[in-house]
Design a protein around this motif. Sequence first.
Motif, PDB file in Angstrom:
ATOM      1  N   ALA A   2      20.711  -6.102   1.119  1.00 44.70           N
ATOM      2  CA  ALA A   2      19.705  -6.321   0.059  1.00 44.70           C
ATOM      3  C   ALA A   2      18.297  -6.195   0.640  1.00 44.70           C
ATOM      4  CB  ALA A   2      19.913  -7.685  -0.582  1.00 44.70           C
ATOM      5  N   ASN A   3      18.086  -6.702   1.840  1.00 44.86           N
ATOM      6  CA  ASN A   3      16.762  -6.599   2.459  1.00 44.86           C
ATOM      7  C   ASN A   3      16.427  -5.160   2.851  1.00 44.86           C
ATOM      8  OD1 ASN A   3      16.365  -9.300   2.124  1.00 44.86           O
ATOM      9  ND2 ASN A   3      16.448  -9.827   4.305  1.00 44.86           N
ATOM     10  N   ARG A   4      17.394  -4.450   3.405  1.00 49.39           N
ATOM     11  CA  ARG A   4      17.120  -3.061   3.832  1.00 49.39           C
ATOM     12  C   ARG A   4      16.899  -2.135   2.635  1.00 49.39           C
ATOM     13  NH1 ARG A   4      21.828  -1.542   6.338  1.00 49.39           N
ATOM     14  NH2 ARG A   4      22.774  -3.607   6.480  1.00 49.39           N
ATOM     15  N   ALA A   5      17.494  -2.492   1.481  1.00 48.29           N
ATOM     16  CA  ALA A   5      17.320  -1.680   0.264  1.00 48.29           C
ATOM     17  C   ALA A   5      16.061  -2.068  -0.507  1.00 48.29           C
ATOM     18  CB  ALA A   5      18.546  -1.838  -0.635  1.00 48.29           C
ATOM     19  N   ARG A   6      15.399  -3.146  -0.091  1.00 49.45           N
ATOM     20  CA  ARG A   6      14.294  -3.692  -0.893  1.00 49.45           C
ATOM     21  C   ARG A   6      13.144  -2.690  -1.079  1.00 49.45           C
ATOM     22  NH1 ARG A   6      13.998  -8.732  -2.012  1.00 49.45           N
ATOM     23  NH2 ARG A   6      15.220  -9.356  -0.200  1.00 49.45           N
ATOM     24  N   LEU A   7      12.739  -2.027   0.009  1.00 49.48           N
ATOM     25  CA  LEU A   7      11.597  -1.109  -0.117  1.00 49.48           C
ATOM     26  C   LEU A   7      11.928   0.024  -1.093  1.00 49.48           C
ATOM     27  CD1 LEU A   7       8.771  -0.177   0.728  1.00 49.48           C
ATOM     28  CD2 LEU A   7       9.871   1.157   2.554  1.00 49.48           C
ATOM     29  N   LEU A   8      13.096   0.629  -0.950  1.00 48.56           N
ATOM     30  CA  LEU A   8      13.508   1.711  -1.847  1.00 48.56           C
ATOM     31  C   LEU A   8      13.469   1.239  -3.305  1.00 48.56           C
ATOM     32  CD1 LEU A   8      14.818   4.417  -2.599  1.00 48.56           C
ATOM     33  CD2 LEU A   8      17.026   3.369  -2.146  1.00 48.56           C
ATOM     34  N   LEU A   9      14.019   0.057  -3.554  1.00 47.58           N
ATOM     35  CA  LEU A   9      14.090  -0.412  -4.944  1.00 47.58           C
ATOM     36  C   LEU A   9      12.700  -0.739  -5.472  1.00 47.58           C
ATOM     37  CD1 LEU A   9      17.359  -2.497  -4.583  1.00 47.58           C
ATOM     38  CD2 LEU A   9      17.085  -0.279  -5.725  1.00 47.58           C
ATOM     39  N   GLU A  10      11.815  -1.274  -4.619  1.00 48.41           N
ATOM     40  CA  GLU A  10      10.437  -1.543  -5.063  1.00 48.41           C
ATOM     41  C   GLU A  10       9.686  -0.246  -5.353  1.00 48.41           C
ATOM     42  OE1 GLU A  10       9.850  -5.949  -2.991  1.00 48.41           O
ATOM     43  OE2 GLU A  10       8.858  -4.221  -2.069  1.00 48.41           O
ATOM     44  N   VAL A  11       9.942   0.777  -4.540  1.00 43.15           N
ATOM     45  CA  VAL A  11       9.330   2.088  -4.792  1.00 43.15           C
ATOM     46  C   VAL A  11       9.816   2.636  -6.141  1.00 43.15           C
ATOM     47  CG1 VAL A  11       9.398   4.522  -4.048  1.00 43.15           C
ATOM     48  CG2 VAL A  11       8.896   2.703  -2.382  1.00 43.15           C
ATOM     49  N   MET A  12      11.117   2.545  -6.381  1.00 37.72           N
ATOM     50  CA  MET A  12      11.664   3.095  -7.634  1.00 37.72           C
ATOM     51  C   MET A  12      11.127   2.325  -8.840  1.00 37.72           C
ATOM     52  SD  MET A  12      13.267   5.622  -6.458  1.00 37.72           S
ATOM     53  CE  MET A  12      13.942   6.254  -7.995  1.00 37.72           C
ATOM     54  N   GLN A  13      11.056   0.996  -8.716  1.00 36.12           N
ATOM     55  CA  GLN A  13      10.518   0.194  -9.831  1.00 36.12           C
ATOM     56  C   GLN A  13       9.068   0.569 -10.118  1.00 36.12           C
ATOM     57  OE1 GLN A  13      11.425  -3.588  -8.140  1.00 36.12           O
ATOM     58  NE2 GLN A  13      13.556  -3.557  -8.851  1.00 36.12           N
ATOM     59  N   GLY A  33       0.826  -1.214   0.000  1.00 35.65           N
ATOM     60  CA  GLY A  33       0.000   0.000   0.000  1.00 35.65           C
ATOM     61  C   GLY A  33       0.862   1.266   0.000  1.00 35.65           C
ATOM     62  N   LEU A  34       1.969   1.207   0.722  1.00 36.15           N
ATOM     63  CA  LEU A  34       2.898   2.337   0.760  1.00 36.15           C
ATOM     64  C   LEU A  34       3.518   2.562  -0.623  1.00 36.15           C
ATOM     65  CD1 LEU A  34       4.563   4.318   2.613  1.00 36.15           C
ATOM     66  CD2 LEU A  34       6.244   2.474   2.755  1.00 36.15           C
ATOM     67  N   ILE A  35       3.910   1.483  -1.269  1.00 32.56           N
ATOM     68  CA  ILE A  35       4.488   1.585  -2.626  1.00 32.56           C
ATOM     69  C   ILE A  35       3.443   2.176  -3.574  1.00 32.56           C
ATOM     70  CG2 ILE A  35       5.378   0.212  -4.571  1.00 32.56           C
ATOM     71  CD1 ILE A  35       6.528  -1.704  -2.305  1.00 32.56           C
ATOM     72  N   ASP A  36       2.190   1.776  -3.395  1.00 35.48           N
ATOM     73  CA  ASP A  36       1.105   2.347  -4.207  1.00 35.48           C
ATOM     74  C   ASP A  36       0.937   3.843  -3.964  1.00 35.48           C
ATOM     75  OD1 ASP A  36       0.108   0.613  -6.006  1.00 35.48           O
ATOM     76  OD2 ASP A  36      -1.631  -0.018  -4.801  1.00 35.48           O
ATOM     77  N   GLU A  70      11.567  13.606  -8.129  1.00 39.09           N
ATOM     78  CA  GLU A  70      12.752  13.136  -7.408  1.00 39.09           C
ATOM     79  C   GLU A  70      12.249  12.414  -6.162  1.00 39.09           C
ATOM     80  OE1 GLU A  70      16.645  15.347  -6.438  1.00 39.09           O
ATOM     81  OE2 GLU A  70      15.549  15.485  -4.546  1.00 39.09           O
ATOM     82  N   VAL A  71      12.642  11.171  -5.985  1.00 39.69           N
ATOM     83  CA  VAL A  71      12.254  10.437  -4.781  1.00 39.69           C
ATOM     84  C   VAL A  71      13.209  10.823  -3.650  1.00 39.69           C
ATOM     85  CG1 VAL A  71      12.009   8.150  -3.742  1.00 39.69           C
ATOM     86  CG2 VAL A  71      11.289   8.551  -6.120  1.00 39.69           C
ATOM     87  N   HIS A  72      12.646  11.259  -2.540  1.00 34.15           N
ATOM     88  CA  HIS A  72      13.445  11.679  -1.378  1.00 34.15           C
ATOM     89  C   HIS A  72      13.830  10.434  -0.573  1.00 34.15           C
ATOM     90  CE1 HIS A  72      15.145  13.961   1.742  1.00 34.15           C
ATOM     91  NE2 HIS A  72      14.205  14.876   1.946  1.00 34.15           N
TER      92      HIS A  72
END
Length: 363
Positions: free
Chosen positions: A201-212, A151-154, A172-174
């Motif tokens: 890799a796990n801690r970066a997962r949310l950021l990368l999913e948001v960017m994708q 939901g956050l990614i949405d 620009e994503v902050h």
Amino acid sequence: MSSLFDPAQIGDIAVANRIVMAPLTRNRAIAGNVAGPLTVEYYRQRASAGLIIAEASQISPLAQGYLDTPGIHTPEQVAGWRQVTDAVHAEGGKIVLQLWHVGRISHSSLLPDGAAPVSSSSRRSEAKTFTRDGFLPVSAPRALRDDELPGLIDDYRRAARNAIAAGFDGVEVHAANTYLLEQFLRDSVNDRSGPYGGSIANRARLLLEVMQAIVAEIGGGRTGIRLSPLTTFGGTTPLDSDPQALYGYVVEQLAPLGLAFLHVIEGETGGTRNPPAAKPFDYEALHRSFPGAWMVNNGYSRALAMETVAEGKADLVAFGRPFISTPDLVYRLSHDAPLNELRADKLYGGGAEGYTDYPTLAA
Ligand code: 8OZ
């Protein structure tokens, strides 16, 4: 060899010069957290920047952390920003919006139904925030459940779509300055287990999913990101235990997304580029692994900005405080003219004073 004053192509965005107006929180949104007429005038005055990165704007009601910051999640907010982008475009400028979720840097009085702020963790920050009752310590956060993250990614995806609907040239994503995405990245905050905690890799997962998600929604050529590997934001959030490895991984994973730009704050935000407490950090290694435009920021002088672009160490240089005091910063830098003095007591909140009343050299 490029000059600071040369045009450039930044993903899908053609810019007239390499001078960027950094995103700057000014707390002047009107009712409904809408960018009002003064904000239209403020950005119009600064449209000779090659690119304006409009101030951090919350992607949802829960994403807000300070009083009177603008949002990009309601139709009224989209309509307010449309006035801003039309004004900047009429002057020949380009403008993207910074998408913001503060995470734990908030106070319940700013959130719907007095909710607790959300974060990767229930650890409380040492930071203070600006509320209707003045500066107060931030509230204790609630750790988001993994099942809340889609939901956050949405929310990010919708905010990016809203920004394009408001006429922005991109977003620009902050992911800097100790806000939500950095609260997931850093092991000094993130104490989760499961797919979003533990390893880099796990801690970066949310950021990368948001960017994708954002790239799928609006395209990489209109998407940038801001990172701050070494900021503690005035000592309120400790650094990661291994910033070089963490941010090296993040940039390597961002590389295939075709982003327009990566904006890096070098050193301590608003402070020194070489914080004594931090181990030396190799920004050049990150630059080498990123194929898009490289944007640097933090206390650049005219001379250093010119040298940095001429030597190919960056494609773009972002200026913050100089753009607050000096609307015609590009003209002043190109003519080596002095800048206006900053009125530091007018940075956050208030009206036209210290906002839209700084003179141009011509005036
Ligand atoms: C100063 C005051 C409030 C917010 C940032 C969005 O530094 C901010 C901010 C700065 O990224």
